[in-house]
Design an enzyme around this catalytic site. Structure first.
Site, PDB file in Angstrom:
ATOM      1  N   CYS A 102     -36.926  37.098  25.667  1.00  0.00           N
ATOM      2  CA  CYS A 102     -37.894  38.187  25.729  1.00  0.00           C
ATOM      3  C   CYS A 102     -39.147  37.790  24.944  1.00  0.00           C
ATOM      4  CB  CYS A 102     -37.230  39.430  25.151  1.00  0.00           C
ATOM      5  SG  CYS A 102     -38.291  40.497  24.196  1.00  0.00           S
ATOM      6  N   GLU A 103     -40.287  37.905  25.597  1.00  0.00           N
ATOM      7  CA  GLU A 103     -41.516  37.438  24.942  1.00  0.00           C
ATOM      8  C   GLU A 103     -42.014  38.421  23.872  1.00  0.00           C
ATOM      9  OE1 GLU A 103     -44.530  36.831  27.866  1.00  0.00           O
ATOM     10  OE2 GLU A 103     -44.848  38.960  28.232  1.00  0.00           O
ATOM     11  N   HIS A 104     -41.419  39.594  23.820  1.00  0.00           N
ATOM     12  CA  HIS A 104     -41.861  40.561  22.809  1.00  0.00           C
ATOM     13  C   HIS A 104     -41.145  40.379  21.488  1.00  0.00           C
ATOM     14  CE1 HIS A 104     -42.828  43.108  26.566  1.00  0.00           C
ATOM     15  NE2 HIS A 104     -43.873  42.403  26.196  1.00  0.00           N
ATOM     16  N   HIS A 105     -39.900  39.872  21.519  1.00  0.00           N
ATOM     17  CA  HIS A 105     -39.119  39.749  20.283  1.00  0.00           C
ATOM     18  C   HIS A 105     -38.555  38.345  20.062  1.00  0.00           C
ATOM     19  CE1 HIS A 105     -38.906  44.066  21.409  1.00  0.00           C
ATOM     20  NE2 HIS A 105     -39.008  44.253  20.114  1.00  0.00           N
ATOM     21  N   GLN A 143     -38.429  40.825  32.015  1.00  0.00           N
ATOM     22  CA  GLN A 143     -37.536  40.809  33.169  1.00  0.00           C
ATOM     23  C   GLN A 143     -38.277  41.128  34.469  1.00  0.00           C
ATOM     24  OE1 GLN A 143     -33.809  42.872  32.549  1.00  0.00           O
ATOM     25  NE2 GLN A 143     -33.554  43.215  34.740  1.00  0.00           N
TER      26      GLN A 143
HETATM   27 ZN    ZN Z   1     -37.633  42.434  23.571  1.00  0.00          ZN
END
Ligand code: ZN
Length: 212
Positions: A102-105, A143
């Site tokens: 996941c590129e956010h976390h 995703q």
């Molecule tokens: Zn994430």
């Protein structure tokens, strides 16, 4: 961003005998392992840990290697074959394992993909559906984008009558932290061509994929 690179495909051949096999490459900026190692060591310090302790001394190298592996897709040949028998029903690969970041976390998400297509003039070696998923999954992702990239990649290079992609995945950023929604799965889909436009084909795809 990953693209299929036709320029890196087979050597020049006369059009009539040219096999539509594309070498799929990822012209991404490579991982700078030394810089990544240093950054992980800095992160450990920022987290209040001693990167020189016996337990952690090799951690920066291991973490950098892990990220490099997760972010570097393997090249492969996207080999297609003529659809000589005129097969015109759905071809579906179910339960393809998906692992991505996941590129956010920078935390993993993992699950399964169902990838189907209605053949046009060409069909694809079956294992290639899984390879296309892996190609795009080995990246910092969300995703939704991953789902679209798999569908668009097949659309572009196989020219089928229809494409459907469903991904069901658990995101560790949701299950380990934040809302701690352990076991909850996120479902995304991308449909094109006949699978998008024709209700019966769409229902058949979702039924075969086992997605209600
Ligand atoms: Zn994430």
């Amino acid at each position: 961003m990953t693209t299929f690179d036709p320029a890196a495909s087979l050597p020049e051949q006369p059009a009539a005998v040219r096999q539509p096999s594309l070498r799929v490459v990822a012209p991404r900026q490579g991982v700078d392992l030394a810089a990544a190692e240093q950054a992980v060591a800095d992160l450990l310090v920022a987290l209040g840990k001693d990167p020189n302790s016996e337990h952690l001394s090799d951690t920066p190298r291991r973490v950098a290697q892990s990220f490099a592996e997760l972010l570097t897709p393997r090249e492969f040949d996207l080999t297609t074959f003529p659809n000589d028998e005129g097969y015109d029903e759905l071809v579906l690969a179910k339960g393809i394992p998906v692992q991505s970041l996941c590129e956010h976390h920078l935390l993993p998400f993992h699950g399964i993909a169902h990838v189907g297509y209605l053949p046009g003039k060409r069909i694809l070696g079956l294992s290639k559906l899984a390879r296309v998923v892996e190609l795009f999954a080995r990246d910092l992702q969300v995703q939704e984008r991953l789902t679209q990239q798999v569908a668009n990649g097949l659309l572009e290079h196989l020219a089928p009558k229809g494409v459907g992609v469903v991904i069901e995945a658990e995101h560790l950023c949701m299950s380990l932290r934040g809302v701690r929604a352990t076991g909850s799965r996120t479902v995304t889909s991308a449909l094109h061509g006949v699978l998008r436009e024709d209700a019966r084909s769409r229902q058949e795809f979702f039924a075969l994929a086992g997605v209600a």
